[in-house]
Design a protein around this motif. Structure first.
Motif, PDB file in Angstrom:
ATOM      1  N   MET A   1     -40.224 -67.418 -34.021  1.00 12.83           N
ATOM      2  CA  MET A   1     -39.572 -66.752 -32.913  1.00 12.83           C
ATOM      3  C   MET A   1     -38.786 -65.537 -33.411  1.00 12.83           C
ATOM      4  SD  MET A   1     -37.030 -68.316 -30.032  1.00 12.83           S
ATOM      5  CE  MET A   1     -35.547 -68.438 -30.976  1.00 12.83           C
ATOM      6  N   LEU A   2     -38.040 -65.718 -34.524  1.00 20.14           N
ATOM      7  CA  LEU A   2     -37.262 -64.602 -35.052  1.00 20.14           C
ATOM      8  C   LEU A   2     -38.167 -63.471 -35.534  1.00 20.14           C
ATOM      9  CD1 LEU A   2     -34.439 -66.447 -37.010  1.00 20.14           C
ATOM     10  CD2 LEU A   2     -34.269 -65.273 -34.816  1.00 20.14           C
ATOM     11  N   ARG A   3     -39.278 -63.832 -36.154  1.00 20.64           N
ATOM     12  CA  ARG A   3     -40.215 -62.819 -36.629  1.00 20.64           C
ATOM     13  C   ARG A   3     -40.735 -61.993 -35.450  1.00 20.64           C
ATOM     14  NH1 ARG A   3     -43.459 -66.119 -39.309  1.00 20.64           N
ATOM     15  NH2 ARG A   3     -41.994 -66.290 -40.992  1.00 20.64           N
ATOM     16  N   GLU A   4     -41.087 -62.657 -34.359  1.00 19.76           N
ATOM     17  CA  GLU A   4     -41.564 -61.946 -33.174  1.00 19.76           C
ATOM     18  C   GLU A   4     -40.481 -61.048 -32.608  1.00 19.76           C
ATOM     19  OE1 GLU A   4     -42.971 -64.794 -30.370  1.00 19.76           O
ATOM     20  OE2 GLU A   4     -44.484 -65.583 -31.739  1.00 19.76           O
ATOM     21  N   GLU A   5     -39.264 -61.543 -32.553  1.00 21.32           N
ATOM     22  CA  GLU A   5     -38.153 -60.761 -32.022  1.00 21.32           C
ATOM     23  C   GLU A   5     -37.905 -59.535 -32.891  1.00 21.32           C
ATOM     24  OE1 GLU A   5     -35.498 -59.718 -29.196  1.00 21.32           O
ATOM     25  OE2 GLU A   5     -36.823 -61.448 -29.133  1.00 21.32           O
ATOM     26  N   ARG A   6     -37.928 -59.738 -34.216  1.00 22.35           N
ATOM     27  CA  ARG A   6     -37.715 -58.623 -35.128  1.00 22.35           C
ATOM     28  C   ARG A   6     -38.786 -57.557 -34.917  1.00 22.35           C
ATOM     29  NH1 ARG A   6     -38.750 -60.172 -40.861  1.00 22.35           N
ATOM     30  NH2 ARG A   6     -40.849 -59.716 -40.200  1.00 22.35           N
ATOM     31  N   ASP A   7     -40.025 -57.978 -34.741  1.00 20.45           N
ATOM     32  CA  ASP A   7     -41.117 -57.030 -34.545  1.00 20.45           C
ATOM     33  C   ASP A   7     -40.954 -56.239 -33.252  1.00 20.45           C
ATOM     34  OD1 ASP A   7     -42.206 -57.859 -36.927  1.00 20.45           O
ATOM     35  OD2 ASP A   7     -43.697 -59.178 -35.991  1.00 20.45           O
ATOM     36  N   ASP A   8     -40.283 -56.817 -32.270  1.00 18.10           N
ATOM     37  CA  ASP A   8     -40.068 -56.137 -30.995  1.00 18.10           C
ATOM     38  C   ASP A   8     -38.927 -55.120 -31.053  1.00 18.10           C
ATOM     39  OD1 ASP A   8     -42.095 -57.506 -29.792  1.00 18.10           O
ATOM     40  OD2 ASP A   8     -40.808 -58.965 -28.800  1.00 18.10           O
ATOM     41  N   VAL A   9     -38.084 -55.202 -32.083  1.00 22.58           N
ATOM     42  CA  VAL A   9     -36.892 -54.357 -32.147  1.00 22.58           C
ATOM     43  C   VAL A   9     -37.053 -53.315 -33.238  1.00 22.58           C
ATOM     44  CG1 VAL A   9     -34.393 -54.343 -32.393  1.00 22.58           C
ATOM     45  CG2 VAL A   9     -35.509 -56.334 -31.421  1.00 22.58           C
ATOM     46  N   ARG A  10     -37.474 -52.144 -32.892  1.00 24.91           N
ATOM     47  CA  ARG A  10     -37.563 -50.998 -33.798  1.00 24.91           C
ATOM     48  C   ARG A  10     -38.387 -51.245 -35.056  1.00 24.91           C
ATOM     49  NH1 ARG A  10     -31.544 -50.620 -33.476  1.00 24.91           N
ATOM     50  NH2 ARG A  10     -31.144 -49.652 -31.491  1.00 24.91           N
ATOM     51  N   GLY A  11     -39.093 -52.382 -35.154  1.00 25.09           N
ATOM     52  CA  GLY A  11     -39.940 -52.638 -36.300  1.00 25.09           C
ATOM     53  C   GLY A  11     -39.203 -52.756 -37.620  1.00 25.09           C
ATOM     54  N   GLY A  12     -37.903 -52.996 -37.591  1.00 23.34           N
ATOM     55  CA  GLY A  12     -37.115 -53.067 -38.810  1.00 23.34           C
ATOM     56  C   GLY A  12     -37.035 -54.456 -39.400  1.00 23.34           C
ATOM     57  N   ASP A  13     -36.168 -54.608 -40.389  1.00 24.86           N
ATOM     58  CA  ASP A  13     -36.008 -55.883 -41.086  1.00 24.86           C
ATOM     59  C   ASP A  13     -34.963 -56.781 -40.438  1.00 24.86           C
ATOM     60  OD1 ASP A  13     -37.879 -55.503 -43.153  1.00 24.86           O
ATOM     61  OD2 ASP A  13     -36.490 -54.160 -44.175  1.00 24.86           O
ATOM     62  N   TYR A  14     -34.259 -56.294 -39.427  1.00 19.98           N
ATOM     63  CA  TYR A  14     -33.165 -57.063 -38.843  1.00 19.98           C
ATOM     64  C   TYR A  14     -33.505 -57.555 -37.441  1.00 19.98           C
ATOM     65  CZ  TYR A  14     -30.578 -54.898 -42.627  1.00 19.98           C
ATOM     66  OH  TYR A  14     -30.164 -54.482 -43.856  1.00 19.98           O
ATOM     67  N   VAL A  15     -33.145 -58.800 -37.152  1.00 21.05           N
ATOM     68  CA  VAL A  15     -33.308 -59.325 -35.802  1.00 21.05           C
ATOM     69  C   VAL A  15     -32.301 -58.652 -34.880  1.00 21.05           C
ATOM     70  CG1 VAL A  15     -33.131 -61.388 -34.357  1.00 21.05           C
ATOM     71  CG2 VAL A  15     -34.192 -61.539 -36.610  1.00 21.05           C
ATOM     72  N   PHE A  16     -31.101 -58.397 -35.411  1.00 22.99           N
ATOM     73  CA  PHE A  16     -30.034 -57.748 -34.653  1.00 22.99           C
ATOM     74  C   PHE A  16     -29.705 -56.415 -35.321  1.00 22.99           C
ATOM     75  CE2 PHE A  16     -29.375 -62.376 -34.335  1.00 22.99           C
ATOM     76  CZ  PHE A  16     -29.630 -62.525 -32.985  1.00 22.99           C
ATOM     77  N   PRO A  17     -30.518 -55.382 -35.072  1.00 19.79           N
ATOM     78  CA  PRO A  17     -30.304 -54.109 -35.747  1.00 19.79           C
ATOM     79  C   PRO A  17     -29.092 -53.366 -35.192  1.00 19.79           C
ATOM     80  CG  PRO A  17     -32.028 -53.879 -34.120  1.00 19.79           C
ATOM     81  CD  PRO A  17     -31.648 -55.337 -34.151  1.00 19.79           C
ATOM     82  N   GLY A  18     -28.581 -52.456 -36.003  1.00 22.68           N
ATOM     83  CA  GLY A  18     -27.490 -51.596 -35.570  1.00 22.68           C
ATOM     84  C   GLY A  18     -28.017 -50.457 -34.715  1.00 22.68           C
ATOM     85  N   SER A  19     -27.152 -49.509 -34.454  1.00 18.03           N
ATOM     86  CA  SER A  19     -27.536 -48.391 -33.591  1.00 18.03           C
ATOM     87  C   SER A  19     -28.460 -47.401 -34.292  1.00 18.03           C
ATOM     88  CB  SER A  19     -26.282 -47.674 -33.083  1.00 18.03           C
ATOM     89  OG  SER A  19     -25.503 -47.223 -34.181  1.00 18.03           O
ATOM     90  N   ARG A  20     -28.476 -47.437 -35.645  1.00 23.91           N
ATOM     91  CA  ARG A  20     -29.373 -46.565 -36.403  1.00 23.91           C
ATOM     92  C   ARG A  20     -30.489 -47.400 -37.025  1.00 23.91           C
ATOM     93  NH1 ARG A  20     -24.574 -44.440 -39.908  1.00 23.91           N
ATOM     94  NH2 ARG A  20     -25.106 -46.494 -40.622  1.00 23.91           N
ATOM     95  N   PRO A  21     -31.694 -46.842 -37.100  1.00 22.38           N
ATOM     96  CA  PRO A  21     -32.810 -47.577 -37.713  1.00 22.38           C
ATOM     97  C   PRO A  21     -32.500 -47.973 -39.153  1.00 22.38           C
ATOM     98  CG  PRO A  21     -33.605 -45.632 -36.558  1.00 22.38           C
ATOM     99  CD  PRO A  21     -32.103 -45.544 -36.580  1.00 22.38           C
ATOM    100  N   GLY A  22     -32.846 -49.202 -39.526  1.00 18.32           N
ATOM    101  CA  GLY A  22     -32.648 -49.681 -40.885  1.00 18.32           C
ATOM    102  C   GLY A  22     -31.249 -50.155 -41.208  1.00 18.32           C
ATOM    103  N   VAL A  23     -30.388 -50.217 -40.209  1.00 22.16           N
ATOM    104  CA  VAL A  23     -28.999 -50.641 -40.427  1.00 22.16           C
ATOM    105  C   VAL A  23     -28.734 -51.889 -39.591  1.00 22.16           C
ATOM    106  CG1 VAL A  23     -26.577 -49.973 -40.182  1.00 22.16           C
ATOM    107  CG2 VAL A  23     -28.265 -48.270 -40.847  1.00 22.16           C
TER     108      VAL A  23
END
Length: 102
Positions: A1-23
Protein backbone atom coordinates in the motif's frame (compact mmCIF):
# COMPACT_ATOMS: atom_id res chain seq x y z
CA UNK A 1 0.00 0.00 0.00
CA UNK A 2 2.80 2.43 0.90
CA UNK A 3 4.66 1.63 -2.30
CA UNK A 4 1.54 2.43 -4.34
CA UNK A 5 0.98 5.65 -2.42
CA UNK A 6 4.59 6.71 -2.89
CA UNK A 7 4.31 6.08 -6.63
CA UNK A 8 1.24 8.33 -6.76
CA UNK A 9 3.04 11.25 -5.07
CA UNK A 10 5.56 12.98 -7.33
CA UNK A 11 7.33 9.66 -7.98
CA UNK A 12 9.76 10.32 -5.13
CA UNK A 13 11.18 8.21 -2.32
CA UNK A 14 8.85 9.57 0.36
CA UNK A 15 5.28 8.58 1.16
CA UNK A 16 4.82 12.01 2.75
CA UNK A 17 6.92 14.34 0.57
CA UNK A 18 7.64 17.96 1.38
CA UNK A 19 6.68 20.91 -0.76
CA UNK A 20 9.80 20.47 -2.93
CA UNK A 21 10.56 17.33 -4.96
CA UNK A 22 12.98 14.97 -3.21
CA UNK A 23 12.47 16.50 0.23
CA UNK A 24 10.61 14.80 3.07
CA UNK A 25 7.76 16.37 4.99
CA UNK A 26 9.17 18.61 7.71
CA UNK A 27 8.53 18.18 11.44
CA UNK A 28 6.88 21.61 11.67
CA UNK A 29 4.15 20.48 9.25
CA UNK A 30 3.17 17.66 11.63
CA UNK A 31 3.30 20.03 14.61
CA UNK A 32 1.05 22.54 12.84
CA UNK A 33 -1.43 19.79 11.88
CA UNK A 34 -1.56 18.66 15.52
CA UNK A 35 -2.13 22.25 16.71
CA UNK A 36 -4.89 22.72 14.13
CA UNK A 37 -6.52 19.56 15.52
CA UNK A 38 -6.31 20.95 19.06
CA UNK A 39 -3.68 18.41 20.16
CA UNK A 40 -0.91 19.70 22.42
CA UNK A 41 1.92 17.59 21.00
CA UNK A 42 4.78 17.86 18.54
CA UNK A 43 6.02 15.68 15.71
CA UNK A 44 9.21 15.10 17.66
CA UNK A 45 7.09 13.73 20.52
CA UNK A 46 6.17 10.80 18.28
CA UNK A 47 9.87 9.97 17.90
CA UNK A 48 10.32 10.13 21.68
CA UNK A 49 7.29 7.91 22.22
CA UNK A 50 8.66 5.43 19.71
CA UNK A 51 11.98 5.26 21.57
CA UNK A 52 10.20 4.74 24.91
CA UNK A 53 8.11 1.93 23.42
CA UNK A 54 11.15 0.31 21.78
CA UNK A 55 13.12 0.38 25.03
CA UNK A 56 10.17 -1.00 26.99
CA UNK A 57 9.76 -3.85 24.48
CA UNK A 58 13.50 -4.67 24.48
CA UNK A 59 14.24 -3.53 20.94
CA UNK A 60 17.97 -3.19 20.28
CA UNK A 61 19.01 0.48 20.63
CA UNK A 62 20.90 0.59 17.32
CA UNK A 63 18.01 -1.02 15.47
CA UNK A 64 15.56 1.51 16.89
CA UNK A 65 17.88 4.31 15.71
CA UNK A 66 17.90 2.77 12.22
CA UNK A 67 14.11 2.71 12.33
CA UNK A 68 14.22 6.44 13.03
CA UNK A 69 16.84 6.85 10.30
CA UNK A 70 19.25 8.40 12.81
CA UNK A 71 22.37 7.44 10.91
CA UNK A 72 25.46 9.36 9.92
CA UNK A 73 26.69 10.06 6.42
CA UNK A 74 25.49 11.65 3.22
CA UNK A 75 21.82 11.65 2.30
CA UNK A 76 22.51 9.05 -0.40
CA UNK A 77 24.37 6.66 1.89
CA UNK A 78 21.67 7.07 4.56
CA UNK A 79 18.95 6.23 2.04
CA UNK A 80 20.84 3.15 0.84
CA UNK A 81 21.38 1.95 4.42
CA UNK A 82 17.73 2.55 5.25
CA UNK A 83 16.61 0.51 2.24
CA UNK A 84 19.00 -2.34 3.08
CA UNK A 85 17.84 -2.43 6.69
CA UNK A 86 14.09 -2.46 5.86
CA UNK A 87 13.84 -6.20 6.57
CA UNK A 88 15.33 -5.65 10.03
CA UNK A 89 13.15 -2.61 10.72
CA UNK A 90 9.83 -4.32 9.92
CA UNK A 91 9.56 -6.21 13.25
CA UNK A 92 10.51 -3.03 15.11
CA UNK A 93 7.77 -1.11 13.35
CA UNK A 94 5.32 -3.89 14.20
CA UNK A 95 6.25 -3.45 17.88
CA UNK A 96 5.48 0.27 17.46
CA UNK A 97 2.18 -0.46 15.70
CA UNK A 98 1.20 -2.79 18.56
CA UNK A 99 2.14 -0.11 21.13
CA UNK A 100 0.05 2.62 19.55
CA UNK A 101 -2.87 0.32 18.76
CA UNK A 102 -3.17 -0.44 22.45
Amino acid sequence: MLREERDDVRGGDYVFPGSRPGVMLENKVMTQALRNAGIAASGHGFRSSFKDCARHEGVDEILSEFALVHVEGSATSCLLRARRSARKRRPVMQVWADCIAG
